[in-house]
Design an enzyme around this catalytic site. Sequence first.
Site, PDB file in Angstrom:
ATOM      1  N   TYR A  63       0.975  -1.173  -0.094  1.00  0.00           N
ATOM      2  CA  TYR A  63      -0.037   0.022  -0.094  1.00  0.00           C
ATOM      3  C   TYR A  63       1.077   1.154  -0.064  1.00  0.00           C
ATOM      4  O   TYR A  63       1.605   1.570   1.158  1.00  0.00           O
ATOM      5  CB  TYR A  63      -1.197  -0.060   1.334  1.00  0.00           C
ATOM      6  CG  TYR A  63      -1.993  -1.029   1.372  1.00  0.00           C
ATOM      7  CD1 TYR A  63      -2.314  -1.872   0.261  1.00  0.00           C
ATOM      8  CD2 TYR A  63      -2.536  -1.344   2.548  1.00  0.00           C
ATOM      9  CE1 TYR A  63      -3.361  -2.888   0.182  1.00  0.00           C
ATOM     10  CE2 TYR A  63      -3.390  -2.271   2.543  1.00  0.00           C
ATOM     11  CZ  TYR A  63      -3.882  -2.960   1.394  1.00  0.00           C
ATOM     12  OH  TYR A  63      -4.957  -4.074   1.575  1.00  0.00           O
ATOM     13  N   LEU A 216     -19.148  -3.259   0.746  1.00  0.00           N
ATOM     14  CA  LEU A 216     -20.131  -2.772  -0.206  1.00  0.00           C
ATOM     15  C   LEU A 216     -20.067  -2.993  -1.533  1.00  0.00           C
ATOM     16  O   LEU A 216     -20.435  -2.033  -2.396  1.00  0.00           O
ATOM     17  CB  LEU A 216     -20.737  -1.159   0.169  1.00  0.00           C
ATOM     18  CG  LEU A 216     -21.547  -0.618   1.111  1.00  0.00           C
ATOM     19  CD1 LEU A 216     -21.681   0.787   1.223  1.00  0.00           C
ATOM     20  CD2 LEU A 216     -22.769  -1.405   0.844  1.00  0.00           C
ATOM     21  N   GLY A 217     -19.161  -3.752  -2.096  1.00  0.00           N
ATOM     22  CA  GLY A 217     -18.914  -4.224  -3.064  1.00  0.00           C
ATOM     23  C   GLY A 217     -17.518  -3.805  -4.038  1.00  0.00           C
ATOM     24  O   GLY A 217     -17.501  -4.032  -5.181  1.00  0.00           O
ATOM     25  N   PHE A 219     -14.742  -1.410  -5.646  1.00  0.00           N
ATOM     26  CA  PHE A 219     -14.898  -0.241  -6.575  1.00  0.00           C
ATOM     27  C   PHE A 219     -16.278   0.073  -7.176  1.00  0.00           C
ATOM     28  O   PHE A 219     -16.687   1.050  -7.975  1.00  0.00           O
ATOM     29  CB  PHE A 219     -13.688  -0.149  -7.226  1.00  0.00           C
ATOM     30  CG  PHE A 219     -12.467  -0.352  -6.603  1.00  0.00           C
ATOM     31  CD1 PHE A 219     -11.850   0.638  -6.036  1.00  0.00           C
ATOM     32  CD2 PHE A 219     -11.552  -1.430  -6.504  1.00  0.00           C
ATOM     33  CE1 PHE A 219     -10.761   0.977  -5.152  1.00  0.00           C
ATOM     34  CE2 PHE A 219     -10.361  -1.407  -5.880  1.00  0.00           C
ATOM     35  CZ  PHE A 219      -9.997  -0.233  -5.155  1.00  0.00           C
ATOM     36  N   LEU A 222     -22.151  -1.647  -4.466  1.00  0.00           N
ATOM     37  CA  LEU A 222     -23.510  -2.555  -4.374  1.00  0.00           C
ATOM     38  C   LEU A 222     -24.705  -1.704  -4.508  1.00  0.00           C
ATOM     39  O   LEU A 222     -25.086  -0.667  -3.952  1.00  0.00           O
ATOM     40  CB  LEU A 222     -23.218  -3.319  -3.085  1.00  0.00           C
ATOM     41  CG  LEU A 222     -24.761  -4.067  -2.939  1.00  0.00           C
ATOM     42  CD1 LEU A 222     -24.884  -5.101  -3.778  1.00  0.00           C
ATOM     43  CD2 LEU A 222     -24.727  -4.712  -1.143  1.00  0.00           C
TER      44      LEU A 222
END
Length: 289
Positions: A63, A216-217, A219, A222
């Site tokens: 990262y 939440l999915g 990139f 969702l």
Amino acid sequence: MQTITQAGSFNLGDRTVQRMGYGAMQLAGPHVFGPPKDRHAAIAVLRDAVAAGVNHIDTSDFYGPHVVNQLIREALSPYPADLVLVTKVGAVRGDDASWNIAASPDALRRAVEDNLRNLGLETLEVVNFRCMLGGAGGVTEGSIAEPFAALARMREEGLIRHLGVSNVTAAQVAEARAIAPIACVQNQYNLAHREDDALIDMLAAEGIAYVPFFPLGGFSLLQSTALDTVARGLDATPMQVALAWLLHRSPNILLIPGTSSVSHLRENMAATSLTLPDAALAALDEIGK
């Protein structure tokens, strides 16, 4: 300040951690590359997370590269005694910000040494092998025996205390466990992507942590009318509801939502106090069917 209240705890190796952790990936620059836009804000997020009770932080030396681990060291060293830093190896970043496989024994040793140096540690608590057989994207079958065995040897040397695997299939989990014990599995899992349901249940029965990323999915966020409706009814955000659902899903799930904002961090932390009524759970469960 919002503190962890109802999430509970679970074992990560031989350490007990709060189930609401923190993922440090977003502290780097755009596309997880280069320095943060605001270094002071990044430091503040890390310190605020620990002050709120987080004792499990997920990171990696790819990262940045190097940037996020150096931020963690600056913000939190000397580290609290109960803080568990979990890193991952198996990739390096190109000068163009590309994600490239780095899974040879020599590359893995360099990665472990980089993590040790930049975090300022003599031993890494948990190291996940990030499988990149499918490139930077999805999960792909194939043997991970050679790279995982290389990490197992470094565990025997004392450079690593516990091992885990990331972005893997159930067969690869079994292959790794035949080589050395694993403390956790880190895969994509959320309301809409539930391919790991059986794996989560098996790991729970074995007392092994499961750490979902992209709640939440990822990139591609969702899109769910049901999630939005439940969130409005509970006066919560969709992210808070998605995190609360994951906490409800299985006691071995450890969360590592990431953010570079203190206010967003506190919103995520508030998910630990969110109760999902039966009707809400039923509506959410339908999303993944």
